[in-house]
Write an enzyme that holds these catalytic residues in place. Structure first.
Site, mmCIF file in Angstrom:
data_model
loop_
_atom_site.group_PDB
_atom_site.id
_atom_site.type_symbol
_atom_site.label_atom_id
_atom_site.label_comp_id
_atom_site.label_asym_id
_atom_site.label_seq_id
_atom_site.Cartn_x
_atom_site.Cartn_y
_atom_site.Cartn_z
ATOM 1 N N GLY A 181 0.867 -0.992 -0.236
ATOM 2 C CA GLY A 181 0.658 0.300 -0.655
ATOM 3 C C GLY A 181 0.763 1.538 0.158
ATOM 4 N N LEU A 229 1.945 3.566 -2.061
ATOM 5 C CA LEU A 229 1.281 5.223 -3.059
ATOM 6 C C LEU A 229 0.102 5.693 -1.960
ATOM 7 C CD1 LEU A 229 1.404 2.914 -6.161
ATOM 8 C CD2 LEU A 229 3.177 4.291 -5.337
ATOM 9 N N GLY A 230 -0.196 4.843 -1.135
ATOM 10 C CA GLY A 230 -1.282 5.760 -0.278
ATOM 11 C C GLY A 230 -0.751 7.007 0.252
ATOM 12 N N GLN A 231 -1.724 7.537 1.759
ATOM 13 C CA GLN A 231 -1.565 8.693 2.160
ATOM 14 C C GLN A 231 -0.461 8.055 2.879
ATOM 15 O OE1 GLN A 231 -4.003 10.256 4.845
ATOM 16 N NE2 GLN A 231 -2.749 12.369 5.168
ATOM 17 N N ASP A 264 -0.295 -7.707 -4.822
ATOM 18 C CA ASP A 264 -1.762 -7.967 -4.389
ATOM 19 C C ASP A 264 -2.021 -8.044 -3.449
ATOM 20 O OD1 ASP A 264 -4.235 -7.717 -4.282
ATOM 21 O OD2 ASP A 264 -5.213 -7.857 -5.861
ATOM 22 N N TYR A 317 -14.678 -1.312 9.113
ATOM 23 C CA TYR A 317 -13.524 -1.168 9.352
ATOM 24 C C TYR A 317 -12.574 -1.808 10.578
ATOM 25 C CZ TYR A 317 -9.426 2.331 9.465
ATOM 26 O OH TYR A 317 -7.976 2.807 9.384
ATOM 27 N N LYS A 371 -9.957 -3.765 11.846
ATOM 28 C CA LYS A 371 -9.386 -3.467 13.086
ATOM 29 C C LYS A 371 -9.022 -3.952 14.589
ATOM 30 C CE LYS A 371 -7.157 -0.865 9.812
ATOM 31 N NZ LYS A 371 -5.933 -1.372 9.805
ATOM 32 N N ILE A 382 -4.332 10.797 10.007
ATOM 33 C CA ILE A 382 -3.816 11.673 10.118
ATOM 34 C C ILE A 382 -3.574 12.334 8.388
ATOM 35 C CG2 ILE A 382 -1.199 11.078 8.876
ATOM 36 C CD1 ILE A 382 -1.581 9.500 11.661
HETATM 37 P P1 NAD Z 1 -4.812 4.495 1.853
HETATM 38 O O1 NAD Z 1 -5.940 4.569 1.680
HETATM 39 O O2 NAD Z 1 -4.289 6.224 1.796
HETATM 40 O O3 NAD Z 1 -3.656 3.899 1.239
HETATM 41 C C1 NAD Z 1 -4.519 2.149 1.271
HETATM 42 C C2 NAD Z 1 -3.544 1.893 -0.529
HETATM 43 O O4 NAD Z 1 -3.673 0.584 -0.205
HETATM 44 C C3 NAD Z 1 -4.028 2.823 -1.745
HETATM 45 O O5 NAD Z 1 -2.135 2.848 -2.316
HETATM 46 C C4 NAD Z 1 -4.106 1.796 -2.068
HETATM 47 O O6 NAD Z 1 -4.206 1.224 -3.709
HETATM 48 C C5 NAD Z 1 -3.431 -0.133 -1.467
HETATM 49 N N1 NAD Z 1 -4.427 -1.453 -2.003
HETATM 50 C C6 NAD Z 1 -5.809 -1.175 -1.664
HETATM 51 N N2 NAD Z 1 -6.161 -2.334 -1.830
HETATM 52 C C7 NAD Z 1 -4.315 -3.135 -1.828
HETATM 53 C C8 NAD Z 1 -4.088 -4.406 -2.039
HETATM 54 N N3 NAD Z 1 -5.507 -5.582 -2.974
HETATM 55 N N4 NAD Z 1 -2.534 -5.351 -2.427
HETATM 56 C C9 NAD Z 1 -1.913 -3.798 -2.281
HETATM 57 N N5 NAD Z 1 -2.534 -2.832 -2.151
HETATM 58 C C10 NAD Z 1 -3.748 -2.307 -2.416
HETATM 59 O O7 NAD Z 1 -4.588 4.152 3.074
HETATM 60 P P2 NAD Z 1 -3.678 5.222 4.193
HETATM 61 O O8 NAD Z 1 -3.965 5.794 5.088
HETATM 62 O O9 NAD Z 1 -2.353 5.257 4.169
HETATM 63 O O10 NAD Z 1 -4.002 3.957 5.526
HETATM 64 C C11 NAD Z 1 -2.494 3.368 5.505
HETATM 65 C C12 NAD Z 1 -2.871 1.856 6.445
HETATM 66 O O11 NAD Z 1 -3.100 2.550 8.077
HETATM 67 C C13 NAD Z 1 -3.945 1.490 6.707
HETATM 68 O O12 NAD Z 1 -4.182 0.067 7.761
HETATM 69 C C14 NAD Z 1 -5.030 2.728 7.583
HETATM 70 O O13 NAD Z 1 -6.431 1.951 8.608
HETATM 71 C C15 NAD Z 1 -3.846 2.720 8.422
HETATM 72 N N6 NAD Z 1 -4.565 3.923 9.516
HETATM 73 C C16 NAD Z 1 -4.785 4.976 8.542
HETATM 74 C C17 NAD Z 1 -5.371 6.467 8.953
HETATM 75 C C18 NAD Z 1 -4.981 7.576 8.284
HETATM 76 O O14 NAD Z 1 -5.862 9.193 8.739
HETATM 77 N N7 NAD Z 1 -4.717 7.888 6.941
HETATM 78 C C19 NAD Z 1 -5.642 6.624 10.620
HETATM 79 C C20 NAD Z 1 -5.225 5.208 10.970
HETATM 80 C C21 NAD Z 1 -5.024 4.008 10.760
HETATM 81 C C1 AKB Z 2 -10.432 6.954 8.763
HETATM 82 O O1 AKB Z 2 -11.020 7.831 8.513
HETATM 83 O O2 AKB Z 2 -10.821 5.966 8.142
HETATM 84 C C2 AKB Z 2 -9.073 6.349 9.117
HETATM 85 C C3 AKB Z 2 -8.418 6.293 10.205
HETATM 86 C C4 AKB Z 2 -9.007 7.482 11.640
HETATM 87 O O3 AKB Z 2 -8.917 5.574 10.771
HETATM 88 N N1 AKB Z 2 -8.684 8.169 8.896
#
Ligand code: NAD
Ligand code: AKB
Length: 322
Positions: free
Chosen positions: A8, A10-12, A52, A141, A145, A171
């Site tokens: 993942g 490329l995500g945030q 994947d 979700y 978790k 975040i």
């Molecule tokens: P995001 O949605 O920005 O990125 C998730 C990435 O996972 C995407 O780039 C997507 O293409 C990839 N993805 C989806 N399905 C996939 C698969 N089958 N195989 C491989 N890649 C796949 O999420 P994020 O904000 O970067 O979050 C990362 C982790 O942190 C997650 O577990 C999320 O629950 C956790 N988290 C995030 C936040 C937040 O505010 N960003 C807060 C609490 C927890």
């Molecule tokens: C969401 O809102 O789903 C995330 C998180 C707090 O897990 N930013």
């Protein structure tokens, strides 16, 4: 030596984490993977592969070939998107994690997996939410978790896999847009403040939630993975937080720099329900005691940095508030 795989990526969070891990451990020691299409910038920045998480053999192949010893598993479906497609969220968040843990077991990798404030529910104490408390979330979700936290503990106790993780709050960052969470408003507000001088928020003005600026989120992940394991009484799902704030608090902080900023509200009942089921503020004393967790950014420091970085990122033609 650290040889790291990020799912993942490329995500945030992944896009910031990849850069920081490469700066620390060397570009070629960090393999970014995702299922999304990478930009040319991503391909130029360092090793990238399509992986994947729903296919354990794809993860295993990279781990074996690249001699990976540490996996940061970030691939997931976030809360608001998960409520729109609960079956997809269950599949990605649970089967993706099991696959990563199985590969880690086979190749003796350490694994970092983020949980979330979403792992709590309406029955949880809302204020100074304890590390160990009631967890009965009402979202898909949250269900994934909590199950993920337990699964990571299970792989540590049963198989000795070095699993570690934190419960992140919302975040806030400027590099990559968030991917469908309930807290996404807290990023959008900064973009809209610069682009249009106003923002219509989908959560009510007094909705209090924990938040954290991205540099602290990255620091939490790396500090925990580098922590002395003999000090860790908890391993997974450490509460971490930096600030407990409402949409109005962010608006007021932005007005210190953009005095004319206008905030309006048009509440989305789905995301409001999710937010109302989450804590107001976490007690992160276990993380402070067991691995010296301490955030750097306050709300105002974050606001100054976000606005400065977004002004550099956005084209002048996109902005009204330079
Ligand atoms: P995001 O949605 O920005 O990125 C998730 C990435 O996972 C995407 O780039 C997507 O293409 C990839 N993805 C989806 N399905 C996939 C698969 N089958 N195989 C491989 N890649 C796949 O999420 P994020 O904000 O970067 O979050 C990362 C982790 O942190 C997650 O577990 C999320 O629950 C956790 N988290 C995030 C936040 C937040 O505010 N960003 C807060 C609490 C927890
Ligand atoms: C969401 O809102 O789903 C995330 C998180 C707090 O897990 N930013």
């Amino acid at each position: 030596m650290q040889r790291i795989l990020i799912t993942g990526a490329l995500g945030q969070i992944g896009s910031d984490l990849t850069d920081e891990l490469r700066a620390r451990y060397g570009t070629n020691n960090v393999i970014a993977t995702d299922i999304a299409d990478p930009s040319q910038d991503v391909l130029d920045a360092g090793p990238y592969q399509f992986v994947d998480c729903l296919y354990a053999e794809q993860i295993g192949e990279v781990v074996k070939k690249q001699r990976i010893d540490t996996i940061y598993h970030l691939a997931a479906i976030l809360s608001a998107k998960a409520e729109g497609n609960p079956q997809l969220a269950w599949n990605v968040n649970m089967n993706g994690l099991v696959n990563v843990l199985e590969v880690a077991r086979e190749y003796q990798c350490s694994v970092f997996t983020p949980s979330s404030i979403g792992a709590f529910g309406p029955g949880t104490p809302r204020t100074r939410t304890p590390q160990d408390t009631v967890q009965r979330p009402t979202t898909m979700y949250g269900v994934t978790k909590v199950a993920g936290e337990l699964l990571c503990d299970y792989y540590f106790f049963k198989y000795g896999v070095d699993t570690r993780g934190v419960r992140y709050p919302g975040i806030i960052s400027y590099k990559t847009l968030p991917g469908g969470g309930t807290t996404d408003y807290a990023v959008a507000i900064y973009y809209e403040a610069i682009k249009h001088g106003r923002y219509t928020c989908y959560l009510a003005e007094d909705t209090r939630l924990d938040m954290m600026y991205m540099p602290d989120a990255i620091k939490a992940a790396i500090d925990l993975m580098e922590a002395d394991p003999s000090r860790l009484k908890h391993r997974n799902a450490f509460n971490v937080t930096a600030m407990s704030i409402t949409p109005e608090d962010i608006a007021a902080s932005i007005r210190e720099i953009i005095p004319g900023f206008i905030m309006e509200y048009d509440v989305d009942p789905v995301r409001q329900d999710i937010a109302d089921s989450w804590p107001d503020s976490l007690d992160d004393s276990a993380a402070r005691e067991e691995w010296d967790w301490s955030p750097v950014f306050t709300l105002d420091a974050m606001t100054r940095d976000m606005l400065e970085k977004l002004r550099l990122k956005l084209q002048p033609s996109e902005t009204v508030n330079q």
